[in-house]
Scaffold this motif. Structure first.
Motif, PDB file in Angstrom:
ATOM      1  N   ILE A  66     -50.757 -48.017  43.182  1.00 10.79           N
ATOM      2  CA  ILE A  66     -51.602 -47.472  42.122  1.00 10.79           C
ATOM      3  C   ILE A  66     -51.378 -48.298  40.867  1.00 10.79           C
ATOM      4  N   ALA A  96     -56.394 -46.427  38.848  1.00 11.42           N
ATOM      5  CA  ALA A  96     -56.401 -45.202  38.043  1.00 11.42           C
ATOM      6  C   ALA A  96     -57.455 -45.256  36.942  1.00 11.42           C
ATOM      7  N   PHE A 106     -51.529 -40.368  36.162  1.00 11.72           N
ATOM      8  CA  PHE A 106     -52.122 -40.243  37.494  1.00 11.72           C
ATOM      9  C   PHE A 106     -51.949 -38.826  38.046  1.00 11.72           C
ATOM     10  N   ASN A 131     -54.938 -36.365  39.125  1.00 10.51           N
ATOM     11  CA  ASN A 131     -55.000 -35.811  40.489  1.00 10.51           C
ATOM     12  C   ASN A 131     -55.150 -34.306  40.495  1.00 10.51           C
TER      13      ASN A 131
END
Length: 284
Positions: free
Chosen positions: A205, A235, A278, A282
């Motif tokens: 990521i 991201a 992140f 999410n």
């Protein structure tokens, strides 16, 4: 670059670097630094005029575009940038309502459920620092990565990369990295091997994949090493899809939006900030 209502002073600035092939149409080949400086000057001096810039970029579309003061808006559609053309109420026969329709909201929610990264696995959050923005000439000066899951950071790693020339003053000021610090760094080939051991078999990521991964893949090729990246999640793309009420999509701005601590601009601290941002993304 195209624009209307261009002040004479701005036109003079642009023609130092670009050819005006038609009224308000400028073309040329400049490096990334000059391009960013020209666009900044356009936005500051065009006043009520409109401007659009299109340039080659190392992404899936092989281009990027920007707008200033235009009714046409850039929209991200599953990682592909498109232009949204404004439609007047007269054309539709009714007043336009802001936001997505109920059907669109259901479709978007379904896509998000499919694309959200599975929990219960380990991710590698990756970031680099470079001595410039030119993919052909600039070099990687620092690499960092952290291994984490949805509950905690499990391990972290960072290294400075030796350089054979002095670091630009602006980069040193931004990162607080000095030439003396880089003298104690490792050779780029050694740094890439260490990174490869961390990345292999894990989902990576990063923030602005087209920058970090492009730089690193070039270095792996130059050093005749196998590129270790499998699945890479950007991201930045995720943020553009899930966050609407924000002025810009810089990592620092997203950290402020989610009330996430943001430390000085270094690769490892940026990895930590990216990890926390992140997790927030999410949840949406």
């Amino acid at each position: 670059m195209t624009m209307n209502s261009c002040p004479p002073k701005l036109r003079g600035d642009l023609t130092k670097w670009l050819f005006e092939i038609h009224t308000g149409v400028y073309v040329g080949q400049v490096n990334a630094k000059v391009r960013e400086m020209l666009w900044s000057r356009v936005c500051q001096n065009i006043k009520d005029g409109q401007a659009v810039m299109v340039y080659s970029f190392a992404n899936e579309q092989h281009l990027e575009f920007r707008t200033h003061n235009t009714a046409w808006k850039i929209r991200d559609f599953d990682g592909i940038k498109l232009m949204m053309r404004p439609q007047s109420a007269e054309q539709t026969g009714e007043a336009l309502q802001k936001g997505f329709s109920d059907a669109s909201k259901r479709l978007i929610a379904g896509r998000r459920r499919k694309k959200t990264v599975n929990t219960g696995c380990e991710w590698v959050f990756l970031d680099i620092e470079t001595d410039g923005l030119d993919f052909e000439k600039s070099k990687v000066i620092e690499i960092a990565a952290i291994v984490a899951d949805e509950t905690k950071i499990k391990s972290s790693w960072s290294t400075l990369v030796k350089q054979d020339q002095a670091l630009p003053a602006k980069i040193a000021e931004l990162t607080h990295i000095t030439d003396e610090m880089l003298d104690s760094g490792v050779e780029i080939r050694c740094a890439l091997k260490q990174l490869s051991d961390i990345v292999k078999g894990r989902v990576v990521i990063c923030f602005n994949k087209s920058f970090d991964i492009t730089f690193l893949e070039r270095e792996f090729r130059k050093n005749h090493l196998e590129i270790p990246f499998g699945k890479v999640i950007d991201a930045l793309v995720l943020a553009r899809k899930r966050v609407a009420d924000i002025d810009n999509y810089k990592l620092g701005s997203l950290a402020e939006y989610f009330a996430v601590p943001c430390k000085q601009h270094r690769a490892l601290s940026d990895c930590e900030t990216l990890y926390r941002v992140f997790l927030k993304l999410n949840e949406i």
